[in-house]
Design an enzyme around this catalytic site. Structure first.
Site: not given
Lengths: 388, 389
Positions: A71-72, A149, A183, A203-204, A241, A330
């Site tokens: 996703g990124t 998200n 999401q 995204s998977a 690839t 954090c």
């Protein structure tokens, strides 16, 4: 001790059929899809089969799918790829996008590109009226997440598409519309044509697929600059690839959801409602996810316990075998409050005390009851930390 | 001709009475940290044989008690052999036309027929004949060729400084409080430099500190053990103490009470491991709890000697040392902040001992200490693999 994993929005455990599909490719498909020989062709078939499965589930044409490392990368490609392909672009993103959209947008701004951030209302929805005011004749890209998200709210993306129609009527050019559906994918049914979007990120590993594989839907006719050069794979939009075992696993996860999705979505919705009800009488909680089922994803619940710190609650729940996450990372001596909750107008105190519970295909009713009990116990146990 | 490493020690050579024990400890430490290397104890230095791996010199630079080291060629104490060794070393340095050099000889074996200046002249003459591009220069030459003549002769060009100090293990044992912060690892390094074997003690407070913060402390011990040798990390649960303090002790005195309880736990650990002192990373006046009064009240909780090697240093000096030691990068990792939950909003900066004792009256301190010790976990971090090995 019982273990209850309620962090599916961070990553969801690989489904058995996904493991089988990945293994199958690793063991038996050795070729590179770009190779001319027969083993290359065999690999290409796996790749194209995966592309077809994903395209079908999005309501897209296989030629519109670009596989990425997740996703990124897909979000980076959507933002940078459109901006770089245009002269003097103007970009609008919502203020509570995932950081893989926000950071590229900020980077564009540092590079001198005009970028605006659309505000969010206290319930967790992008303000379409304010977004409309930000649109310009030269707006090149609007990016609004489909399901946020952290809080799980379903954004009015189709409505944003209508705003873009107005831009076209007034100024003769339609900005591209991108939605980050990481999401949302399979948790909220959608077709790219109905949403009228140009770019969609999926995204998977949020579906029980492998980590490290995702895709960007790129509508036919949309021009993008690639981020990764060095090969004409993926129509020249993504050199390298392709991650074949990952793509096979991704396809297996999609097939699972295509088969079971309707039942799963209903059950996730029911279990989330149950969890919410179980915690209803615990005083001092503040829900960051609205209860309206039509406007939320079925699997994400976010709440604050003002006075406690999210990460302490996470570690206390961990002691009971319940795994959840904070909305906020954090850092060093002080917690960085979640940018999503701050954008929704929450106080810093509320933002650092937030936790996110996210359910998945293997979540059971017993899990939910156990987690609710653990949550109640943890909050009572840590209550001494809450200033009265 | 054999390639060896000369290891010189300084300070310990002076302590006549303990000398043999000190040198033996240094040799033992070297054998432990340099697997496969033979360590020979000569009259006033050590000779390492079989030490050809590139990480050996790096480790020697991190072994306390080592003043300097030199990779050398060992040959028979004869002029021709010394010349051959000198030629090898000069050739390795690939001299250009005009490269300056000098020869400096130390003749410990006074039966050798030539005096040191004679050896210098003769070897210099021969080298000039072999390498016409060389130019002799006495002041700051580029190639400083040294020749030590003993029962064997050693020829070398490099003298690499070691960290100095005393071999770890010659100075007794101490329990050292180790948080995830910048200071306490430096304190451990400071006492290790004076030969003290530190036993690091970490207070772990789930759910207020995470599993990752414990991992971070393990990493710190790994880095420190490159200097101090292998160490066992003692981890003691502490959340119950923090809870009790937070519930029963007036807020301004939380910090001093917590530190006093830590000292008591540390004293008990010291009894178990046979340590005779405690070590902390406290320095004077750095934060409110480190005033003279606060340190006095904290120190009064134990009858053991409390070493505070950072007492006179400021933050910049400590940070600089932490960077040199290699703990800084680990210390600034973000997983430690949950202790801030127990930092009072307005701490008493100058608590008196009476106040501190009164504050504890409502706590069952021995029971809290027992409970902490009952949950002790001893972790032996894996010895760090030598880089490039």
């Amino acid at each position: 001790m019982r273990r209850v994993y309620l962090d599916h929005s961070a990553t969801s455990p690989a489904l058995p059929e996904v493991v089988a599909a990945v293994r199958e490719v690793l063991e038996h498909v050795h070729g590179n899809p770009a190779s001319l020989h027969g083993m290359g062709l065999e690999a290409e078939r796996v790749l194209e089969r995966g592309r077809q499965v994903l395209a079908a589930s999005l309501g897209a044409d296989p030629s519109e799918v670009v596989f990425t490392s997740g996703g990124t990368e897909a979000n980076n490609l959507a933002v940078f790829g459109t901006a770089w392909a245009r002269q003097k672009p103007h970009v609008v993103v919502s203020a509570f996008e995932h950081s893989s959209v926000l950071e590229p947008a900020r980077r564009l701004k540092e590079m001198g590109v005009e970028v605006d951030f659309a505000p969010v209302d206290p319930e967790g929805f992008v303000r379409t009226d304010a977004l409309a005011d930000l649109l310009r004749p030269h707006t090149a890209l609007v990016s609004v997440v489909l399901v946020n998200n952290e809080v799980g709210t379903l954004q009015p993306v189709a409505e944003v598409a209508k705003l873009l129609d107005d831009v076209q009527t007034r100024w003769g050019r339609r900005p591209l519309l991108h939605t980050d559906a990481v999401q949302a994918f399979q948790h909220v049914p959608f077709r790219v044509r109905d949403l009228r979007v140009d770019l969609v990120t999926v995204s998977a590993h949020k579906l029980g697929g492998p980590k490290g594989v995702g895709a960007l839907y790129v509508r036919k006719g949309v021009r993008l600059q690639p981020l990764l050069l060095g090969g004409d794979q993926e129509r020249g939009l993504r050199g390298g690839t392709p991650n074949l075992p990952g793509i096979a696993g991704f396809a297996a996860a999609i097939r699972f959801w295509e088969r079971e999705g309707e039942r799963l979505r209903a059950r996730l919705r029911e279990l989330s409602a149950r969890l919410r009800a179980e915690l209803a009488d615990l005083c001092g909680l503040r829900w960051n996810t609205p209860s309206d089922a039509r406007r939320t994803a079925p699997h994400i619940l976010n709440l604050s316990v003002p006075g406690l710190r999210g990460e302490v609650l996470v570690h206390r729940l961990e002691q009971e075998g319940v795994y959840v996450s904070t909305g906020s990372a954090c850092h060093s001596r002080r917690a960085h409050p979640s940018h999503v909750l701050l954008a929704m107008g929450r106080t810093e105190q509320e933002a650092i005390s937030a936790v996110r519970l996210s359910l998945g295909p293997d979540t059971t009713e017993e899990d939910v009851l156990y987690a609710a009990e653990a949550f109640r116990l943890a909050v009572q146990d840590l209550r001494f930390l809450v200033p009265s | 001709m054999e390639r060896v490493i000369l290891v010189r020690y300084g300070e310990i050579g002076l302590k006549r009475a303990n000398r043999a024990a000190f040198v033996a400890q240094l040799a033992r430490n070297l054998r432990d940290r340099l697997p496969g290397v033979r360590v020979e104890n000569r009259f006033d230095h050590l000779v390492l044989r079989g030490a050809h791996a590139p990480w050996v010199l790096e480790r020697l630079q991190r072994t306390f008690g080592v003043v300097s080291t030199s990779p050398a060629l060992e040959v028979a104490p004869e002029l021709d052999a010394m010349e051959a060794a000198a030629q090898v070393l000069v050739a390795e340095l690939a001299p250009r036309p005009g490269t300056t050099f000098k020869v400096e000889t130390h003749r410990r074996d006074k039966t050798f027929p030539l005096t040191s200046p004679e050896v210098n002249r003769e070897l210099g003459r021969r080298l000039l004949a072999r390498f016409p591009e060389l130019v002799a220069r006495m002041k700051d030459p580029e190639v400083h060729l040294r020749v030590d003549i003993r029962d064997r002769a050693y020829v070398y060009t490099r003298v690499l400084p070691g960290p100095g100090g005393l071999p770890v293990g010659t100075g007794g044992r101490a329990v050292a409080l180790l948080s995830g912060g910048i200071d306490s690892p430096v304190a451990i390094w400071m006492v290790a430099k004076r030969g003290v074997q530190a036993i690091p003690l970490h207070f772990h407070a789930p759910p207020f500190t995470s599993e990752r913060s414990k991992e971070k402390v393990v990493r710190l011990v790994e880095v420190l053990s490159e200097w101090c040798g292998p160490m066992d990390l003692w981890v003691v649960p502490f959340a119950h103490v923090q809870r009790a303090i937070r519930e029963r002790v007036p807020e301004p005195l939380w910090t001093v009470t917590m530190r006093r309880t830590m000292m008591r736990v540390a004293e008990r650990v010291a009894q178990r491991v046979g340590a005779s002192a405690l070590v902390t990373g406290e320095s004077l006046g750095q934060v409110a709890s480190q005033t003279l009064e606060a340190l006095a009240a904290i120190g009064a909780a134990t009858r053991l000697l409390v070493l505070r090697p950072l007492v006179g240093m400021d933050k910049l000096e400590i940070t600089g040392l932490a960077q040199r030691i290699g703990t800084y990068e680990v210390s600034v990792l973000p997983y430690e902040d949950c202790c801030t939950l127990f930092v009072p909003r307005h701490p008493r900066t100058r608590p008196s001992l009476q106040e501190a004792e009164r504050a504890e009256a409502s706590l069952d301190v021995p029971a809290l200490v027992d409970e902490a010790l009952a949950g002790v976990e001893v972790i032996s971090p894996a010895a760090p693999a030598p880089a490039g090995a």
